[in-house]
Design a protein around this motif. Structure first.
Motif, PDB file in Angstrom:
ATOM      1  N   LEU A  10       0.851  -1.185   0.000  1.00 25.88           N
ATOM      2  CA  LEU A  10       0.000   0.000   0.000  1.00 25.88           C
ATOM      3  C   LEU A  10       0.885   1.232   0.000  1.00 25.88           C
ATOM      4  N   ASN A  11       0.377   2.309  -0.573  1.00 21.70           N
ATOM      5  CA  ASN A  11       1.103   3.573  -0.492  1.00 21.70           C
ATOM      6  C   ASN A  11       0.137   4.734  -0.680  1.00 21.70           C
ATOM      7  N   ILE A  12       0.628   5.900  -0.430  1.00 26.08           N
ATOM      8  CA  ILE A  12      -0.100   7.132  -0.714  1.00 26.08           C
ATOM      9  C   ILE A  12       0.773   7.920  -1.674  1.00 26.08           C
ATOM     10  N   ALA A  13       0.181   8.343  -2.765  1.00 23.75           N
ATOM     11  CA  ALA A  13       0.933   9.118  -3.751  1.00 23.75           C
ATOM     12  C   ALA A  13       0.309  10.510  -3.864  1.00 23.75           C
ATOM     13  N   ALA A  14       1.145  11.513  -3.757  1.00 20.15           N
ATOM     14  CA  ALA A  14       0.681  12.897  -3.873  1.00 20.15           C
ATOM     15  C   ALA A  14       1.877  13.785  -4.182  1.00 20.15           C
ATOM     16  N   PRO A  15       1.637  14.896  -4.846  1.00 17.15           N
ATOM     17  CA  PRO A  15       2.731  15.840  -5.072  1.00 17.15           C
ATOM     18  C   PRO A  15       3.270  16.354  -3.728  1.00 17.15           C
ATOM     19  N   GLU A  16       4.557  16.477  -3.626  1.00 23.84           N
ATOM     20  CA  GLU A  16       5.198  16.901  -2.377  1.00 23.84           C
ATOM     21  C   GLU A  16       4.617  18.222  -1.846  1.00 23.84           C
ATOM     22  N   ASN A  17       4.275  19.131  -2.738  1.00 22.38           N
ATOM     23  CA  ASN A  17       3.773  20.431  -2.295  1.00 22.38           C
ATOM     24  C   ASN A  17       2.325  20.378  -1.793  1.00 22.38           C
ATOM     25  N   GLU A  22       4.283  17.920   8.359  1.00 24.64           N
ATOM     26  CA  GLU A  22       3.771  17.463   9.658  1.00 24.64           C
ATOM     27  C   GLU A  22       2.707  16.363   9.513  1.00 24.64           C
ATOM     28  N   ARG A  23       2.193  16.133   8.315  1.00 21.45           N
ATOM     29  CA  ARG A  23       1.203  15.063   8.095  1.00 21.45           C
ATOM     30  C   ARG A  23       1.840  13.738   7.699  1.00 21.45           C
ATOM     31  N   ILE A  24       3.110  13.741   7.329  1.00 24.90           N
ATOM     32  CA  ILE A  24       3.770  12.529   6.828  1.00 24.90           C
ATOM     33  C   ILE A  24       3.674  11.388   7.832  1.00 24.90           C
ATOM     34  N   SER A  25       3.994  11.640   9.078  1.00 19.44           N
ATOM     35  CA  SER A  25       3.939  10.596  10.105  1.00 19.44           C
ATOM     36  C   SER A  25       2.511  10.075  10.283  1.00 19.44           C
ATOM     37  N   GLU A  26       1.554  10.991  10.329  1.00 16.42           N
ATOM     38  CA  GLU A  26       0.142  10.606  10.482  1.00 16.42           C
ATOM     39  C   GLU A  26      -0.318   9.736   9.310  1.00 16.42           C
ATOM     40  N   GLY A  28       1.584   7.957   7.330  1.00 14.09           N
ATOM     41  CA  GLY A  28       2.289   6.680   7.427  1.00 14.09           C
ATOM     42  C   GLY A  28       1.610   5.744   8.405  1.00 14.09           C
ATOM     43  N   ASP A  29       1.175   6.277   9.539  1.00 16.66           N
ATOM     44  CA  ASP A  29       0.446   5.464  10.525  1.00 16.66           C
ATOM     45  C   ASP A  29      -0.863   4.939   9.940  1.00 16.66           C
ATOM     46  N   MET A  30      -1.551   5.773   9.171  1.00  8.33           N
ATOM     47  CA  MET A  30      -2.810   5.351   8.558  1.00  8.33           C
ATOM     48  C   MET A  30      -2.591   4.210   7.563  1.00  8.33           C
ATOM     49  N   VAL A  31      -1.532   4.300   6.779  1.00  8.30           N
ATOM     50  CA  VAL A  31      -1.222   3.235   5.820  1.00  8.30           C
ATOM     51  C   VAL A  31      -0.868   1.948   6.566  1.00  8.30           C
ATOM     52  N   ALA A  32      -0.065   2.055   7.621  1.00  4.16           N
ATOM     53  CA  ALA A  32       0.318   0.872   8.400  1.00  4.16           C
ATOM     54  C   ALA A  32      -0.914   0.219   9.028  1.00  4.16           C
ATOM     55  N   GLN A  33      -1.828   1.011   9.577  1.00  3.79           N
ATOM     56  CA  GLN A  33      -3.044   0.460  10.177  1.00  3.79           C
ATOM     57  C   GLN A  33      -3.906  -0.240   9.124  1.00  3.79           C
ATOM     58  N   ALA A  34      -4.023   0.364   7.959  1.00  2.00           N
ATOM     59  CA  ALA A  34      -4.789  -0.259   6.875  1.00  2.00           C
ATOM     60  C   ALA A  34      -4.149  -1.584   6.464  1.00  2.00           C
ATOM     61  N   ALA A  35      -2.834  -1.610   6.369  1.00  3.80           N
ATOM     62  CA  ALA A  35      -2.134  -2.841   6.005  1.00  3.80           C
ATOM     63  C   ALA A  35      -2.373  -3.935   7.042  1.00  3.80           C
TER      64      ALA A  35
END
Length: 54
Positions: A10-17, A22-26, A28-35
Motif C-alpha cells: 500500500l502507499n499514498i501518492a501525492a505531489p510533495e507540495n 507534519e502530516r507525513i507521520s500521520e 504513514g500510521d494510517m497506511v500501516a493500520q490499513a495494512a
C-alpha cells in the motif's frame, strides 16, 4: 502462498507540495493500520499475537 510472504503493498501518492511535512507521520500510521487490517482479513496472525493468545 507461503505463510508470512509479502504479496501486496500500500502507499499514498501525492505531489510533495500538497502534503505538509507534519502530516507525513500521520499518513504513514494510517497506511500501516490499513495494512494490518487487510492482513488480518486475509488470515495473517503475527507470531507476537500467537504468543499473547497462548
Amino acid at each position: 502462498m507461503a505463510p508470512g510472504k509479502i504479496i501486496a503493498a500500500l502507499n499514498i501518492a501525492a505531489p510533495e507540495n500538497r502534503v505538509p511535512e507534519e502530516r507525513i507521520s500521520e499518513l504513514g500510521d494510517m497506511v500501516a493500520q490499513a495494512a494490518h487490517r487487510i492482513s488480518a482479513a486475509l488470515g495473517f496472525r503475527s507470531p507476537a499475537a500467537n504468543e499473547v493468545a497462548s
